[in-house]
Scaffold this active site. Sequence first.
Site, short mmCIF file in Angstrom:
data_model
loop_
_atom_site.label_atom_id
_atom_site.label_comp_id
_atom_site.label_asym_id
_atom_site.label_seq_id
_atom_site.Cartn_x
_atom_site.Cartn_y
_atom_site.Cartn_z
N THR A 1 -23.94 -13.87 -12.62
CA THR A 1 -23.83 -12.42 -12.42
C THR A 1 -23.03 -12.14 -11.15
OG1 THR A 1 -25.92 -12.09 -13.54
CG2 THR A 1 -25.15 -10.28 -12.13
N ASN B 1 -6.79 -22.39 10.73
CA ASN B 1 -7.97 -21.74 11.30
C ASN B 1 -8.26 -22.14 12.74
OD1 ASN B 1 -8.53 -24.09 9.45
ND2 ASN B 1 -10.41 -24.09 10.67
N GLN C 1 -7.26 -17.38 6.56
CA GLN C 1 -6.97 -16.82 7.89
C GLN C 1 -5.79 -15.86 7.90
OE1 GLN C 1 -8.74 -17.06 10.67
NE2 GLN C 1 -10.20 -18.63 10.01
N SER D 1 -11.24 -15.06 1.61
CA SER D 1 -12.66 -14.87 1.88
C SER D 1 -12.88 -13.53 2.57
CB SER D 1 -13.14 -16.01 2.79
OG SER D 1 -14.50 -15.83 3.13
N HIS E 1 -15.47 -12.49 4.60
CA HIS E 1 -16.08 -12.38 5.93
C HIS E 1 -15.12 -12.65 7.09
CE1 HIS E 1 -16.98 -16.59 7.35
NE2 HIS E 1 -16.79 -16.86 6.07
N GLY F 1 -14.44 -18.62 0.70
CA GLY F 1 -13.25 -19.47 0.84
C GLY F 1 -13.51 -20.90 0.39
N THR F 2 -14.67 -21.42 0.74
CA THR F 2 -15.00 -22.81 0.39
C THR F 2 -15.02 -22.99 -1.13
OG1 THR F 2 -16.31 -23.03 2.40
CG2 THR F 2 -16.73 -24.63 0.66
N CYS G 1 -16.04 -25.35 12.58
CA CYS G 1 -16.57 -26.24 11.55
C CYS G 1 -16.89 -27.61 12.10
CB CYS G 1 -15.57 -26.38 10.41
SG CYS G 1 -15.15 -24.80 9.72
C1 LIG Z 1 -13.45 -19.77 6.98
C2 LIG Z 1 -12.46 -20.60 6.25
C3 LIG Z 1 -12.78 -21.19 5.01
C4 LIG Z 1 -14.14 -21.10 4.41
O1 LIG Z 1 -14.44 -19.82 3.95
P1 LIG Z 1 -15.97 -19.42 3.67
O2 LIG Z 1 -15.89 -18.07 3.07
O3 LIG Z 1 -16.67 -19.45 4.99
O4 LIG Z 1 -16.53 -20.44 2.72
C5 LIG Z 1 -11.79 -21.90 4.37
N1 LIG Z 1 -10.56 -22.02 4.88
C6 LIG Z 1 -10.21 -21.47 6.06
C7 LIG Z 1 -8.83 -21.63 6.57
C8 LIG Z 1 -11.16 -20.75 6.78
O5 LIG Z 1 -10.81 -20.21 7.95
#
Ligand SMILES: *Cc1c(COP(=O)(O)O)cnc(C)c1O
Length: 398
Positions: free
Chosen positions: A237, A151, A179, A199, A201, A71-72, A321
């Site tokens: 890659t 989040n 989210q 993202s 995870h 996500g970042t 965070c």
């Molecule tokens: C977790 C999160 C991110 C970051 O995602 P990562 O995969 O951990 O880098 C960005 N935005 C929101 C709203 C999130 O909840």
Amino acid sequence: MKTIYLDNAATTKVDLEVVNAMSDVYSNSYGNPSSLHQLGENSKKLLNQSRETIAKEIGAKSDEIIFTSGGTESDNLAIIGYCLSNQKKGKHIITSKIEHPAVLECFKYLSTQGFDVDYIGVDSNGFVSLENLNKLIREDTILISIMHANNEIGVVQDIVRIGNLCKSKNIIFHTDAVQSFTKEHIDVNLQNIDLLSISAHKVHGPKGVGALYVRKGINLTPSQLGGGQEKKIRSGTENLPGIVGFAKATELVNKSDNQKMAKLRDYMLDELSKIESMRINGSRKNRVSNNVHVSFDFVEGESLLLYLDLEGICMSTGSACSSSSLSQSHVLAALGRKPEESHGSLRITLSKYTTKEEIDFTINKIKTTVDKLRLMSPIKNKQDAKKAVSAGDDHHHH
Ligand SMILES: *Cc1c(COP(=O)(O)O)cnc(C)c1O
């Protein structure tokens, strides 16, 4: 002791089927998707199938999906990549005060690069006002980034109307949907979304993999240069096991899981509301299916968290965070909460694995722990004493 995991906005447990799918790629489909031999071709096929799966989930075409490290990176690539590539069109950009740091820090960086940034506030329920957003828009506005589901407090913005406004003004609309992905309906065309971050995870997939939807025709400055993978926007890659795991996690999503979570969420909100001097943070109605965010007066969130941790219950105070810093959550501040009203906050985020038994156990432990902490609270005792003493008597003041 059994672990009760209620910190799913921070990350989620990887589904066993995802682990198996990934393991198969590691062991058997280890070819580089760019290689021309059969093993490479097979990897390329898996890569394309995964891209198709992710694209379908958000109503996009598969060549509009760029895989990233999460996500970042997706937020960085969307915001910085778009602004650097399109600054000739204008240098005014807008975001909200309640964004994830992955978005806020990009805007902060761009403000040092000659961009003019406006941060729109939210009302006490956590909503961005369309009217106020409209007022901030200028001739030189090129990008608006407003998150889908928050989040911390789980509030879901009206992205259909935001997307429409952006489209009518010819402004690119980015949304951080990390989210909301798989929890809220997403259709990039119906909702007029131009750039969207997700993202793996957060949806029972692996850590370190994500995606950015990029509407056809939008140019982004690449985040890294090299072999030209991912349409030359994101060289390197491909993380094929991660990408296959992300697609598998997406396939496994069952809409009934969201209904189940929403039911437990509402039950928990109702039960916790019976505790005195508590408040719910963020709209009660428009919140993502797995989010409970509450504050209790006269308790420290950190103490509450640690006592619950001793019972095997995992949750968060404010945001994962920012929990390492003691400053007030920027999201609760944006809602208009005073620092002392935010101290005793808990973010409880459920998953498809969460059971009614776990929620009942947790509610019970929260109730008894809040009572225990309040008995020890000097502020609470002082206020109770004040109430007991007749007005005008100031012996309790020093
Ligand atoms: C977790 C999160 C991110 C970051 O995602 P990562 O995969 O951990 O880098 C960005 N935005 C929101 C709203 C999130 O909840």
